[in-house]
Scaffold this motif. Structure first.
Motif, PDB file in Angstrom:
ATOM      1  N   ALA A  16      -2.219   7.155 -10.301  1.00  0.00           N
ATOM      2  CA  ALA A  16      -1.294   7.242  -9.175  1.00  0.00           C
ATOM      3  C   ALA A  16      -1.703   6.269  -8.069  1.00  0.00           C
ATOM      4  CB  ALA A  16      -1.254   8.667  -8.649  1.00  0.00           C
ATOM      5  N   VAL A  17      -0.936   6.243  -6.986  1.00  0.00           N
ATOM      6  CA  VAL A  17      -1.162   5.247  -5.942  1.00  0.00           C
ATOM      7  C   VAL A  17      -2.530   5.387  -5.279  1.00  0.00           C
ATOM      8  CG1 VAL A  17       1.307   5.002  -5.485  1.00  0.00           C
ATOM      9  CG2 VAL A  17      -0.032   6.663  -4.166  1.00  0.00           C
ATOM     10  N   ASP A  18      -3.125   6.560  -5.360  1.00  0.00           N
ATOM     11  CA  ASP A  18      -4.406   6.746  -4.674  1.00  0.00           C
ATOM     12  C   ASP A  18      -5.572   6.036  -5.362  1.00  0.00           C
ATOM     13  OD1 ASP A  18      -4.602   8.397  -6.865  1.00  0.00           O
ATOM     14  OD2 ASP A  18      -4.989  10.244  -5.728  1.00  0.00           O
ATOM     15  N   VAL A  19      -5.326   5.366  -6.505  1.00  0.00           N
ATOM     16  CA  VAL A  19      -6.398   4.571  -7.117  1.00  0.00           C
ATOM     17  C   VAL A  19      -6.569   3.240  -6.396  1.00  0.00           C
ATOM     18  CG1 VAL A  19      -5.983   5.632  -9.364  1.00  0.00           C
ATOM     19  CG2 VAL A  19      -4.933   3.410  -8.856  1.00  0.00           C
ATOM     20  N   LEU A  20      -5.639   2.911  -5.491  1.00  0.00           N
ATOM     21  CA  LEU A  20      -5.707   1.653  -4.745  1.00  0.00           C
ATOM     22  C   LEU A  20      -6.507   1.871  -3.467  1.00  0.00           C
ATOM     23  CD1 LEU A  20      -1.961   0.566  -5.073  1.00  0.00           C
ATOM     24  CD2 LEU A  20      -3.885  -0.180  -6.491  1.00  0.00           C
ATOM     25  N   ARG A  21      -7.675   1.228  -3.363  1.00  0.00           N
ATOM     26  CA  ARG A  21      -8.546   1.427  -2.210  1.00  0.00           C
ATOM     27  C   ARG A  21      -9.044   0.087  -1.683  1.00  0.00           C
ATOM     28  NH1 ARG A  21     -10.426   5.309  -6.030  1.00  0.00           N
ATOM     29  NH2 ARG A  21      -9.836   7.438  -5.462  1.00  0.00           N
ATOM     30  N   LEU A  22      -9.022  -0.065  -0.367  1.00  0.00           N
ATOM     31  CA  LEU A  22      -9.520  -1.276   0.257  1.00  0.00           C
ATOM     32  C   LEU A  22     -11.046  -1.257   0.232  1.00  0.00           C
ATOM     33  CD1 LEU A  22      -8.366  -3.794   1.728  1.00  0.00           C
ATOM     34  CD2 LEU A  22      -8.845  -2.601   3.864  1.00  0.00           C
ATOM     35  N   GLU A  23     -11.652  -2.291  -0.346  1.00  0.00           N
ATOM     36  CA  GLU A  23     -13.111  -2.349  -0.472  1.00  0.00           C
ATOM     37  C   GLU A  23     -13.606  -3.762  -0.188  1.00  0.00           C
ATOM     38  OE1 GLU A  23     -14.919  -0.699  -3.937  1.00  0.00           O
ATOM     39  OE2 GLU A  23     -13.344   0.815  -4.253  1.00  0.00           O
ATOM     40  N   GLU A  24     -14.910  -3.863   0.051  1.00  0.00           N
ATOM     41  CA  GLU A  24     -15.569  -5.160   0.157  1.00  0.00           C
ATOM     42  C   GLU A  24     -15.967  -5.615  -1.238  1.00  0.00           C
ATOM     43  OE1 GLU A  24     -16.250  -7.283   2.583  1.00  0.00           O
ATOM     44  OE2 GLU A  24     -15.320  -6.130   4.212  1.00  0.00           O
ATOM     45  N   LEU A  68      -2.373  -4.936   4.423  1.00  0.00           N
ATOM     46  CA  LEU A  68      -3.042  -4.850   3.126  1.00  0.00           C
ATOM     47  C   LEU A  68      -3.575  -3.454   2.844  1.00  0.00           C
ATOM     48  CD1 LEU A  68      -3.997  -6.462   0.628  1.00  0.00           C
ATOM     49  CD2 LEU A  68      -6.109  -6.971   1.881  1.00  0.00           C
ATOM     50  N   HIS A  69      -4.121  -2.801   3.859  1.00  0.00           N
ATOM     51  CA  HIS A  69      -4.720  -1.482   3.617  1.00  0.00           C
ATOM     52  C   HIS A  69      -3.684  -0.408   3.275  1.00  0.00           C
ATOM     53  CE1 HIS A  69      -3.415   0.202   7.477  1.00  0.00           C
ATOM     54  NE2 HIS A  69      -3.793  -0.941   8.044  1.00  0.00           N
ATOM     55  N   ALA A  70      -2.392  -0.737   3.446  1.00  0.00           N
ATOM     56  CA  ALA A  70      -1.323   0.224   3.152  1.00  0.00           C
ATOM     57  C   ALA A  70      -0.728  -0.012   1.764  1.00  0.00           C
ATOM     58  CB  ALA A  70      -0.241   0.152   4.217  1.00  0.00           C
ATOM     59  N   ALA A  71      -1.495  -0.595   0.860  1.00  0.00           N
ATOM     60  CA  ALA A  71      -0.981  -0.901  -0.478  1.00  0.00           C
ATOM     61  C   ALA A  71      -0.462   0.345  -1.184  1.00  0.00           C
ATOM     62  CB  ALA A  71      -2.061  -1.579  -1.312  1.00  0.00           C
ATOM     63  N   ALA A  72      -1.186   1.457  -1.049  1.00  0.00           N
ATOM     64  CA  ALA A  72      -0.752   2.693  -1.717  1.00  0.00           C
ATOM     65  C   ALA A  72       0.606   3.145  -1.196  1.00  0.00           C
ATOM     66  CB  ALA A  72      -1.793   3.784  -1.522  1.00  0.00           C
ATOM     67  N   ALA A  73       0.794   3.095   0.110  1.00  0.00           N
ATOM     68  CA  ALA A  73       2.075   3.490   0.707  1.00  0.00           C
ATOM     69  C   ALA A  73       3.189   2.541   0.268  1.00  0.00           C
ATOM     70  CB  ALA A  73       1.964   3.498   2.230  1.00  0.00           C
ATOM     71  N   MET A  80     -15.367 -10.486   0.946  1.00  0.00           N
ATOM     72  CA  MET A  80     -13.984 -10.371   1.409  1.00  0.00           C
ATOM     73  C   MET A  80     -13.483  -8.955   1.169  1.00  0.00           C
ATOM     74  SD  MET A  80     -11.584 -12.023  -1.589  1.00  0.00           S
ATOM     75  CE  MET A  80     -11.466 -11.224  -3.202  1.00  0.00           C
ATOM     76  N   GLN A  81     -12.361  -8.620   1.796  1.00  0.00           N
ATOM     77  CA  GLN A  81     -11.720  -7.336   1.543  1.00  0.00           C
ATOM     78  C   GLN A  81     -10.611  -7.513   0.514  1.00  0.00           C
ATOM     79  OE1 GLN A  81     -10.474  -5.826   5.443  1.00  0.00           O
ATOM     80  NE2 GLN A  81     -12.169  -4.379   5.317  1.00  0.00           N
ATOM     81  N   ALA A  82     -10.496  -6.516  -0.352  1.00  0.00           N
ATOM     82  CA  ALA A  82      -9.455  -6.533  -1.377  1.00  0.00           C
ATOM     83  C   ALA A  82      -9.081  -5.102  -1.718  1.00  0.00           C
ATOM     84  CB  ALA A  82      -9.929  -7.263  -2.627  1.00  0.00           C
ATOM     85  N   VAL A  83      -7.883  -4.923  -2.216  1.00  0.00           N
ATOM     86  CA  VAL A  83      -7.454  -3.605  -2.697  1.00  0.00           C
ATOM     87  C   VAL A  83      -7.901  -3.507  -4.146  1.00  0.00           C
ATOM     88  CG1 VAL A  83      -5.495  -2.107  -3.181  1.00  0.00           C
ATOM     89  CG2 VAL A  83      -5.499  -3.527  -1.125  1.00  0.00           C
ATOM     90  N   LEU A  84      -8.926  -2.704  -4.381  1.00  0.00           N
ATOM     91  CA  LEU A  84      -9.535  -2.609  -5.700  1.00  0.00           C
ATOM     92  C   LEU A  84      -9.015  -1.379  -6.442  1.00  0.00           C
ATOM     93  CD1 LEU A  84     -11.704  -4.315  -7.196  1.00  0.00           C
ATOM     94  CD2 LEU A  84     -13.354  -2.536  -6.589  1.00  0.00           C
TER      95      LEU A  84
END
Length: 351
Positions: free
Chosen positions: A11-19, A323-328, A1-5
């Motif tokens: 800072a916000v850039d530690v949030l990344r969409l990954e499998e 979901l992929h915009a979690a950092a924003a 599945m995809q998740a924001v890992l």
């Protein structure tokens, strides 16, 4: 599945969409396909920073996200299979049911309370595994986004109002008038016949609700304004989830004798200075200062009955991002650009 890992704090850039692997169910659990999850300033932003007490409870890598709404995808052995396919709200707290507090019906005081998104991977993901006891059935006419917003703050708002012991004709002060929790507090209080004075540093952005008066929290004469609006009596209670010492100093003299100050958050923790609580007026005027961590299971059930009976948010308070915009989304909440509820939506669940 995809998740924001999140592989590190920062800072916000530690949030990344990954499998990542789909969660494996434990006993008594359900797998929920997430439709929407609210971005929490304290739980999510604070934990991500690494400076909040919650951060010490997290094992990296980690998936943030607590209260959410979605559809039950799978249940563990022994769980009612009829749950599969149902639209549900998911509460992020789970209590042990065995400690003295739980046995006494005070689950909000549970010594072993666990949170989705802190003690276990959360709902910034396509799927989340949660105890079945965390699920609440949704009416057909509510969107998953609104359900997620209500899940995030509704039960705690109802618990705060009951703790404040307000009745019809009472006056309640609510801080952080543009925030997610305040929006539900105001709506609930108005429904119960309580007049609300909403405090905000941005009073022009507060969504108006019948029975509410908006006051500028920065006003030097805030106390005088509160007394003027209450015929000199003062407010009967305060629900203060911001805990700004300057604002506290301004409103405290304008509280009625026997009033209650209820707190369930402190934006800026742990850097926020300690509130300067005047001890003598606290006991001379019989003012109570009460912390409320979460809602009991009974209050939570009562809240979802209100939702099934038609309780809804005012229009214009839901702000959805993919979901992929979690950092924003974190950036918007962090810098005060978000009014009301900021939600991450998953798998085309917008609307």
């Amino acid at each position: 599945m995809q998740a924001v890992l999140m592989r590190e704090f920062g800072a916000v850039d530690v949030l990344r969409l990954e499998e990542v692997p789909t969660p494996v169910l434990g006993a008594g659990e359900a797998l929920v396909r997430v439709g929407a999850v609210e971005v929490s300033r304290t739980r999510d932003l604070g934990t991500r920073s690494g400076r909040h007490p919650f951060s010490a409870l997290v094992t990296l890598p980690h998936v943030l996200g607590g209260d959410c709404a979605g559809v039950v995808e799978l249940v563990a052995a022994g769980v009612d299979p009829d749950l599969v396919g149902r639209r549900v709200a998911v509460m992020n707290t789970h209590t042990c049911g065995r400690c003295a507090a739980c046995r006494a019906g005070r689950q909000h005081e549970c010594t072993k309370l666990e949170m989705v998104g802190i003690h276990r991977w959360g709902s910034y993901a396509q799927f989340v595994a949660v105890p079945v006891s965390s699920l609440h059935a949704l009416p057909d006419d509510i969107t998953l986004s609104e359900a997620a917003a209500l899940a995030a703050v509704g039960p705690i708002a109802l618990h705060q109002l009951r703790t404040a012991e307000l009745g019809t004709g009472s006056t309640l002060l609510v801080t952080g008038g543009t925030g997610a929790l305040a929006s539900v507090l105001v709506q609930l209080a108005s429904r119960f016949g309580t007049r609300v004075l909403a405090l905000s540093r941005r009073p022009d952005l507060v969504v108006p609700v019948e029975g509410m008066t908006v006051l500028d929290a920065r006003a030097e004469d805030l106390g005088e304004r509160v007394r003027g609006l209450t015929d000199g009596r003062g407010a009967d209670a305060v629900i203060d989830n911001v805990c700004d010492p300057t604002v506290f100093d301004r409103y405290f003299p304008a509280l009625a004798n026997g009033s209650r100050i209820v707190v369930s958050g402190a934006i800026g923790t742990p850097e926020l200075p300690v509130l300067r609580v005047p001890a003598a007026p606290l006991y001379v005027r019989s003012i109570a200062l009460i912390g409320v961590r979460t809602a009991t299971s009974a209050v939570t059930s009562d809240f979802w009955e209100l939702v099934r009976s038609g309780f809804r948010l005012p229009a214009g308070l839901l702000h959805e991002q993919p979901l992929h915009a979690a950092a924003a989304a974190h950036e918007a909440v962090m810098h005060g650009r978000a009014v009301g509820h900021t939600l991450l939506v998953v798998d085309g669940a917008l609307g």
